[in-house]
Design a protein around this motif. Structure first.
Motif, short mmCIF file in Angstrom:
data_model
loop_
_atom_site.label_atom_id
_atom_site.label_comp_id
_atom_site.label_asym_id
_atom_site.label_seq_id
_atom_site.Cartn_x
_atom_site.Cartn_y
_atom_site.Cartn_z
N ARG A 13 -32.76 -3.73 7.63
CA ARG A 13 -31.31 -3.65 7.43
C ARG A 13 -30.76 -5.02 7.06
O ARG A 13 -31.29 -6.06 7.45
CB ARG A 13 -30.63 -3.16 8.71
CG ARG A 13 -31.02 -1.76 9.13
CD ARG A 13 -30.57 -1.45 10.54
NE ARG A 13 -31.26 -2.31 11.51
CZ ARG A 13 -31.05 -2.27 12.82
NH1 ARG A 13 -30.17 -1.43 13.32
NH2 ARG A 13 -31.70 -3.06 13.63
N VAL A 14 -29.66 -5.02 6.31
CA VAL A 14 -28.96 -6.25 5.96
C VAL A 14 -27.63 -6.26 6.73
O VAL A 14 -26.81 -5.36 6.57
CB VAL A 14 -28.69 -6.34 4.45
CG1 VAL A 14 -27.94 -7.64 4.12
CG2 VAL A 14 -30.00 -6.27 3.66
N TRP A 15 -27.45 -7.28 7.54
CA TRP A 15 -26.28 -7.39 8.43
C TRP A 15 -25.36 -8.49 7.92
O TRP A 15 -25.82 -9.55 7.50
CB TRP A 15 -26.70 -7.72 9.85
CG TRP A 15 -27.56 -6.71 10.53
CD1 TRP A 15 -28.84 -6.37 10.21
CD2 TRP A 15 -27.22 -5.93 11.67
NE1 TRP A 15 -29.31 -5.42 11.08
CE2 TRP A 15 -28.33 -5.13 11.99
CE3 TRP A 15 -26.08 -5.82 12.47
CZ2 TRP A 15 -28.35 -4.24 13.08
CZ3 TRP A 15 -26.08 -4.94 13.54
CH2 TRP A 15 -27.19 -4.16 13.83
N PHE A 16 -24.06 -8.25 8.02
CA PHE A 16 -23.06 -9.28 7.74
C PHE A 16 -22.26 -9.49 9.03
O PHE A 16 -21.56 -8.59 9.48
CB PHE A 16 -22.14 -8.84 6.60
CG PHE A 16 -21.25 -9.93 6.08
CD1 PHE A 16 -20.18 -10.41 6.82
CD2 PHE A 16 -21.47 -10.49 4.82
CE1 PHE A 16 -19.36 -11.41 6.35
CE2 PHE A 16 -20.66 -11.50 4.33
CZ PHE A 16 -19.59 -11.97 5.10
N LEU A 17 -22.38 -10.70 9.63
CA LEU A 17 -21.69 -11.04 10.87
C LEU A 17 -20.50 -11.93 10.53
O LEU A 17 -20.66 -12.98 9.91
CB LEU A 17 -22.63 -11.75 11.83
CG LEU A 17 -24.00 -11.09 12.07
CD1 LEU A 17 -24.80 -11.88 13.09
CD2 LEU A 17 -23.83 -9.65 12.51
N THR A 18 -19.31 -11.52 10.94
CA THR A 18 -18.10 -12.22 10.49
C THR A 18 -17.85 -13.53 11.22
O THR A 18 -17.08 -14.35 10.74
CB THR A 18 -16.88 -11.30 10.67
OG1 THR A 18 -16.70 -10.99 12.06
CG2 THR A 18 -17.05 -10.03 9.87
N ASP A 19 -18.44 -13.73 12.39
CA ASP A 19 -18.27 -15.00 13.11
C ASP A 19 -19.63 -15.45 13.63
O ASP A 19 -20.01 -15.15 14.76
CB ASP A 19 -17.28 -14.84 14.28
CG ASP A 19 -17.03 -16.15 15.01
OD1 ASP A 19 -17.44 -17.22 14.48
OD2 ASP A 19 -16.43 -16.13 16.10
N GLY A 20 -20.35 -16.16 12.79
CA GLY A 20 -21.71 -16.58 13.14
C GLY A 20 -21.75 -17.63 14.23
O GLY A 20 -22.83 -17.95 14.73
N LEU A 21 -20.60 -18.19 14.63
CA LEU A 21 -20.57 -19.21 15.67
C LEU A 21 -20.43 -18.63 17.08
O LEU A 21 -20.63 -19.35 18.05
CB LEU A 21 -19.41 -20.19 15.41
CG LEU A 21 -19.43 -20.93 14.08
CD1 LEU A 21 -18.23 -21.86 13.97
CD2 LEU A 21 -20.72 -21.72 13.91
N SER A 22 -20.07 -17.37 17.19
CA SER A 22 -19.87 -16.78 18.51
C SER A 22 -21.20 -16.56 19.21
O SER A 22 -22.22 -16.28 18.55
CB SER A 22 -19.12 -15.44 18.39
OG SER A 22 -19.97 -14.46 17.82
N PRO A 23 -21.25 -16.69 20.54
CA PRO A 23 -22.49 -16.46 21.27
C PRO A 23 -23.09 -15.09 21.02
O PRO A 23 -24.32 -14.94 20.98
CB PRO A 23 -22.07 -16.64 22.73
CG PRO A 23 -20.91 -17.56 22.69
CD PRO A 23 -20.17 -17.20 21.43
N ILE A 24 -22.26 -14.08 20.84
CA ILE A 24 -22.76 -12.73 20.58
C ILE A 24 -23.49 -12.69 19.24
O ILE A 24 -24.59 -12.14 19.12
CB ILE A 24 -21.62 -11.71 20.61
CG1 ILE A 24 -21.12 -11.51 22.05
CG2 ILE A 24 -22.05 -10.37 20.02
CD1 ILE A 24 -19.94 -10.58 22.17
#
Length: 444
Positions: free
Chosen positions: A32-43
């Motif tokens: 799968r290809v994921w796009f994470l909108t806040d790569g700085l968050s611990p989650i």
């Protein structure tokens, strides 16, 4: 009374030992290809590491100005880990936690007795693919639609598609509704809250939809919180932004379903989304002090939680870093608020910042062990749900959150029953609605 499990507990009553070591990923031959909108968050950081181990591809959006601060340290550590793995300095762990080195194929061809063994599965071969080839960082400010479109274009150019969009950026504004109307600066914080928590996700979703619609495949996962179900005193604006986003996603889900685009709202407990993101607090008004107002205001709850955290990273509203914006309440003086600068030397703990006579902004500085345990269940849920063929429309993380929402729904149901006759009295029957003149008058 519902039990209150610690952050280490599982989403159910069962012990954490019963939880699988890794999420049960949806069965799919293609990564799968994921796009994470806040790569700085611990989650997002913990989720990225989990997905890289699994063999998926990741686009991590970051705000460059925040990446340069201490908040970017977590992503910098992950990027160093990605670089080390790509250079072959460290072996990659497979889903079972076993080391998965590059030469494993040849080692596994025959045993000591010369018996031929089965070659590594396609999944393990895929997992060995260098992390650097599957991890991309892009500059992203979701509040600017042009940056959203540019980031999506970069992602599509790199990986050709985006299967899962994870909306994971938010911030919390602490203060009662009245406290947030005492100065121009406080009112601007309300608008900023909606820009970050509502309009930024809307911009990203709008930018993502054309490519998902063209592929006739996609999954939008929005991280909100149980505050999307429960009004929370002292976090009224934060809850409002969450409710607005959930209403938007619920409506959008019907519109995009014909294109095989799925929508899921994931709701962790309050402390998970608040303590892993930026917290802004406005000064408290005397009528809302704890000894006067019996409402369980979130200011006191969050202050107690922050006091338990050893250390805090503070990013003040103004510079230098020892000052924050302060104003005098018009309720106590009868005059318009006048901003001034106040020294923070009297602040002795992170929790004290929420009680300061200033507008304070902070990022809780979580120890690695606390941070990992806090986000563990949410990361597990996101990894297992993202890209699923039949995902839930809503998913509440943790038994405590489920119990709270059940109690709210039970209260709503009881109130509906109490006033059901009043509700039914306004219905228009088959014979028409009776007018004010009595039974003989009908409104045609």
């Amino acid at each position: 009374m519902a039990p209150s499990p610690s952050a280490e507990s599982s989403p159910t009553k069962s012990s954490k030992n019963s939880m699988p070591k890794t999420p049960q990923f949806p069965p799919d031959k293609d990564p799968r290809v994921w796009f994470l909108t806040d790569g700085l968050s611990p989650i997002a950081i913990a989720l990225s590491r989990q997905l890289l181990h699994h063999g998926d591809y990741i686009i991590s959006g970051i705000l460059p100005s925040e990446f340069k601060t201490s908040r970017g340290d977590g992503l910098k550590d992950l990027m160093e880990e990605v670089a080390r793995e790509s250079e072959g300095e460290s072996g990659e762990l497979d889903a079972d936690g076993d080391e998965d080195m590059e030469g494993a194929e040849s080692d596994g061809e025959s045993g000591e007795d010369g018996i031929h063994e089965e070659k590594p599965s396609e999944e393990k071969v895929r997992r060995r693919k260098r992390w650097r080839e599957r991890f991309k960082v892009v500059a992203l400010d979701g509040r600017v639609i042009g940056q959203c479109q540019s980031a999506v274009a970069e992602a599509l150019e790199a990986f050709d598609k985006i299967d899962v969009l994870v909306i994971c950026q938010s911030e919390a504004l602490v203060g009662s509704i009245e406290e947030l109307s005492q100065s121009d600066r406080a009112q601007s914080l309300v608008r900023d809250q909606f820009e970050t928590n509502f309009f930024a996700p809307v911009n990203l979703i709008k930018s993502m939809l054309p490519s998902m619609r063209a592929k006739r495949n996609g999954h939008i996962v929005t991280l909100t919180g149980i505050t999307g179900h429960l009004g929370t005193p002292g976090l009224g604006i934060y809850c409002s932004s969450q409710w607005a986003l959930e209403g938007y996603c619920d409506s959008l889900a019907y519109e995009v379903a014909p294109f095989n685009i799925k929508m899921t709202i994931v709701q962790p407990n309050l402390e998970i989304t608040v303590l892993t993101n930026k917290i802004t607090s406005v000064p408290q008004l005397p009528p809302y002090a704890t000894d006067v107002n019996p409402a369980p205001l979130s200011r006191e709850i969050l202050s107690g939680l922050l006091d338990k955290i050893d250390g805090v990273t503070q990013e003040p509203i103004t510079t230098p870093t020892t000052t924050t914006t302060s104003f005098t309440s018009p309720l106590s003086t009868g005059e318009s608020p006048q901003p001034s600068l106040t020294n923070n030397a009297d602040i002795t703990s992170s929790g004290d910042l929420l009680h300061a006579a200033t507008i304070s902004l902070l990022y809780p500085n979580l120890h690695a062990s606390l941070r990992d345990s806090l986000v563990k269940e949410t990361v597990f849920a996101l990894a297992a749900i993202g890209g699923h063929e039949n995902p839930p429309a809503r998913f509440i993380v943790g038994f405590e959150g489920v119990a709270s929402v059940k109690e709210k729904l039970r209260t709503v149901s009881e109130e509906l029953e109490d006033f059901i006759e009043v509700s039914a009295a306004v219905d228009i029957g088959k014979e028409g609605m009776r007018g004010p003149g009595g039974e003989g008058d009908e409104v045609v």
